[in-house]
Scaffold this motif. Sequence first.
Motif, PDB file in Angstrom:
ATOM      1  N   SER A 299      64.390   8.588  52.746  1.00  0.00           N
ATOM      2  CA  SER A 299      64.564   9.952  52.248  1.00  0.00           C
ATOM      3  C   SER A 299      65.210  10.857  53.286  1.00  0.00           C
ATOM      4  CB  SER A 299      63.222  10.529  51.790  1.00  0.00           C
ATOM      5  OG  SER A 299      62.359  10.792  52.887  1.00  0.00           O
TER       6      SER A 299
ATOM      7  N   THR B 251      65.209  14.047  46.406  1.00  0.00           N
ATOM      8  CA  THR B 251      65.629  14.685  45.156  1.00  0.00           C
ATOM      9  C   THR B 251      65.206  16.143  45.116  1.00  0.00           C
ATOM     10  OG1 THR B 251      65.306  12.523  44.098  1.00  0.00           O
ATOM     11  CG2 THR B 251      65.730  14.395  42.656  1.00  0.00           C
TER      12      THR B 251
ATOM     13  N   ASP C  42      61.083  11.616  45.658  1.00  0.00           N
ATOM     14  CA  ASP C  42      61.154  12.710  44.691  1.00  0.00           C
ATOM     15  C   ASP C  42      61.008  14.064  45.369  1.00  0.00           C
ATOM     16  OD1 ASP C  42      61.461  13.775  42.140  1.00  0.00           O
ATOM     17  OD2 ASP C  42      59.339  13.647  41.675  1.00  0.00           O
TER      18      ASP C  42
ATOM     19  N   ARG D 217      59.589  19.020  42.871  1.00  0.00           N
ATOM     20  CA  ARG D 217      59.718  17.877  41.960  1.00  0.00           C
ATOM     21  C   ARG D 217      60.208  18.309  40.584  1.00  0.00           C
ATOM     22  NH1 ARG D 217      53.653  15.875  42.811  1.00  0.00           N
ATOM     23  NH2 ARG D 217      53.468  18.146  42.504  1.00  0.00           N
TER      24      ARG D 217
ATOM     25  N   THR E 115      58.502   6.143  45.445  1.00  0.00           N
ATOM     26  CA  THR E 115      59.268   7.111  44.657  1.00  0.00           C
ATOM     27  C   THR E 115      58.728   8.531  44.801  1.00  0.00           C
ATOM     28  OG1 THR E 115      57.947   6.569  42.683  1.00  0.00           O
ATOM     29  CG2 THR E 115      60.024   5.393  42.985  1.00  0.00           C
ATOM     30  N   ASP E 116      57.424   8.681  45.054  1.00  0.00           N
ATOM     31  CA  ASP E 116      56.876  10.020  45.293  1.00  0.00           C
ATOM     32  C   ASP E 116      57.535  10.678  46.496  1.00  0.00           C
ATOM     33  OD1 ASP E 116      55.164   9.924  43.138  1.00  0.00           O
ATOM     34  OD2 ASP E 116      53.351   9.558  44.318  1.00  0.00           O
TER      35      ASP E 116
END
Length: 252
Positions: free
Chosen positions: A160, A119, A115, A68, A111-112
């Motif tokens: 994701s 990401t 992330d 992260r 979003t966790d």
Amino acid sequence: MSERTGDPNRFDGRVALVTGAARGIGARIAATLAVRGATVAQADVVEPDRWAADELSAPHSRHVVDVRSAASCADLVAAVLDRHGRLDLLVNNAGVVRRGPAATMSEQDFTDVLDVNLTGTFRMCRAAYPALRAGGGSVVNIGSTNGHIAVLDTLGYCVSKAGVMHMARVLALEWAPDRIRVNAVGPTIVPTDMTSDLRDDPDYLAAKLATIPLGRMAGEQDVANAVAFLLSDAAAMTTGQTVFVDGGVTIH
């Protein structure tokens, strides 16, 4: 090919970095690459003394990373280069899941997952790029059948994993001039800690197995073997692809 044997399935003389390597699929991938001659840098967000996996002995190494954080990813690559002198292979395996209906899922849960899974994979690829470019490297992102088909109550995870598999295609195109191959592996359900709650539900498990033509879950070694193939010189003309280790789930 391997510097020592000429066997395209070997990794002698090369250094591999595997994230999410404390247990489960990541630990099995690390062990498989080590058996095939790679020096393996294992990385995970938890401290090494809390890892479930048996430690690979020297010259292999253990590291802490939080995908992260861009700084943590950069520090990890720097530590691997300092310890081992090079980086040839990257496996982006770190991942989390949050389950629940999309209509009631919190924005934080959604979003966790992105992330870490999506990401975080981008952060590691970007951090590793200069080292991989130096020698012509190979990357494998761990996707999922959930990134190819719609699965109830796992919106963030599905999105994701679709992203990391498409990321492999885009990076394969961008990085081909640098002699860096980028691929993905998409497993079906694997008996790991992440799926323990699902496997404890006999009705769910029976329904899930009914969707798999070969009639069983994928094993950690099944996934590790596919990753090793895509990283190896045996797959020297394979880039931008996703290999589904799914017993046929995605063919119907």
